[in-house]
Design an enzyme around this catalytic site. Structure first.
Site, PDB file in Angstrom:
ATOM      1  N   LYS A 139       0.839  -1.209   0.000  1.00  0.00           N
ATOM      2  CA  LYS A 139       0.000   0.000   0.000  1.00  0.00           C
ATOM      3  C   LYS A 139       0.870   1.254   0.000  1.00  0.00           C
ATOM      4  CE  LYS A 139      -3.716  -2.652   1.943  1.00  0.00           C
ATOM      5  NZ  LYS A 139      -4.388  -3.208   3.109  1.00  0.00           N
ATOM      6  N   ASP A 148     -11.514   1.744   3.109  1.00  0.00           N
ATOM      7  CA  ASP A 148     -11.750   0.312   2.859  1.00  0.00           C
ATOM      8  C   ASP A 148     -13.217   0.031   2.519  1.00  0.00           C
ATOM      9  OD1 ASP A 148      -9.649  -1.484   2.849  1.00  0.00           O
ATOM     10  OD2 ASP A 148      -9.520  -1.647   5.028  1.00  0.00           O
ATOM     11  N   GLN A 201      -5.199  -2.194   9.173  1.00  0.00           N
ATOM     12  CA  GLN A 201      -4.918  -3.477   8.538  1.00  0.00           C
ATOM     13  C   GLN A 201      -5.500  -4.618   9.379  1.00  0.00           C
ATOM     14  OE1 GLN A 201      -3.322  -3.892   5.454  1.00  0.00           O
ATOM     15  NE2 GLN A 201      -4.041  -5.997   5.737  1.00  0.00           N
TER      16      GLN A 201
END
Ligand code: NAP
Length: 281
Positions: free
Chosen positions: A51, A118, A95
């Site tokens: 990322k 997300d 995460q």
């Protein structure tokens, strides 16, 4: 035809990089994505590194905040509250998975919906199911982009999705439905799975079992999207949920692992960060 998520994502990231170049003049700064990594799970570390690398390619400012496995839920929630309040932060990604002593749902719900890159926040999920404007979850969004880039006609097709997780199976089923596919959702309790999958014109597999889908489960000409990321027990190499070598000759379109859905997921994260950034102005 093999859809290379690697190539498609490289093209899309280059387009985004061009756009981001103009942001300092237009908005006074570039988008800022903050990734929170708890612990040092090797898969998570590698995803977070990916990322950061993609952010650098696109010109997005990336901050990775690392916290030890021992962090308490309250401390993590406090960190999220401070990022929510920070006007210079446009996107927050925690995460997953988190250590067992932390309630993931609570953490996801604590992220400001407008910074939820997300697309996992309950309000974003609700908006997706009500066809309201929302941040789409990255993997399902990337899958639809891949199908479209490959020229696959989705409307009217029989689509079968195997897996019903919140992050892949459920939302990709909804996006396929929104594209007017006739969607069947299969899972571990589905009877005669091979019969169901043989009826698919578009087959999306998100199970998490190496090479689970064998050639006899797929009809000639099927479009096959393999979401799985597994270690092949025989070779130790990365492989998908689909037996690629056996199915590729039968499929009309197929995605490889690695180099398929994975890079598109990160690409869509970049896109979501830019979208969250722009909505703030
Ligand atoms: P998950 O939460 O573990 O869900 C797995 C789903 O597969 C469940 O719905 C389960 O059914 C179903 N399943 C398990 N065994 C099955 C069987 N024998 N037959 C039919 N269905 C079965 O997994 P996930 O988070 O969705 O991830 C799935 C895979 O995609 C993993 O390999 C993951 O690493 C990968 N992934 C890749 C990306 C990417 O960007 N490439 C992103 C996310 C995930 P039940 O609901 O009945 O238990």
């Amino acid at each position: 035809m093999i859809i290379s998520g690697k190539e498609l994502s490289a093209r899309l990231k280059a387009e985004m990089a061009e756009e981001v170049k103009g942001f300092p003049a237009k908005y006074g700064r570039v988008p800022h994505l903050v990734v929170v990594l708890v612990g040092d799970n090797p898969a998570s570390v590698s995803y977070v590194t990916g990322k950061a690398k993609a952010s650098a390619e696109v010109g997005i400012r990336n901050t990775t905040i690392r916290r030890p496995e021992s962090i308490s839920e309250a401390e993590l929630l406090e960190l999220i509250a401070s990022l929510n309040a920070d006007a210079e932060v446009d996107g927050i990604l925690v995460q997953l998975p988190l250590p067992k002593h932390i309630d993931e749902d609570k953490v996801i719900a604590a992220i400001d919906k407008s910074k939820d890159v997300d697309g996992f926040h309950p309000l974003n999920v609700a908006a997706l199911w009500q066809k309201q404007p929302c941040t789409l979850p990255c993997t399902p969004k990337g899958i639809i982009k891949m199908l479209k880039a490959a020229g696959v006609e989705i409307a009217g097709k029989r689509a079968v999705v195997i897996g019903r997780s919140n992050i892949v199976g459920l939302p990709v089923s909804k996006l396929l439905l929104d594209e007017n596919a006739t969607v069947t959702m299969a899972h571990s309790r589905t009877r005669n799975l091979a019969e169901v999958t043989r009826g698919a014109e578009i087959l999306v597999v998100a199970i998490g079992r190496p090479k689970f889908i064998t050639a006899d489960m797929v009809s000639e000409g099927t479009v096959v999207i393999d979401v799985g990321v597994n270690r092949d027990p025989e070779t130790g190499k990365l492989c998908g949920d689909v037996d690629f070598a056996a199915i590729e000759p039968k499929a009309s379109v197929i995605t490889p692992v690695p180099g398929g859905v994975g890079p598109m997921t990160i690409c869509c994260l970049m896109e979501n960060t830019i979208e969250c950034f722009k909505r703030r102005f």
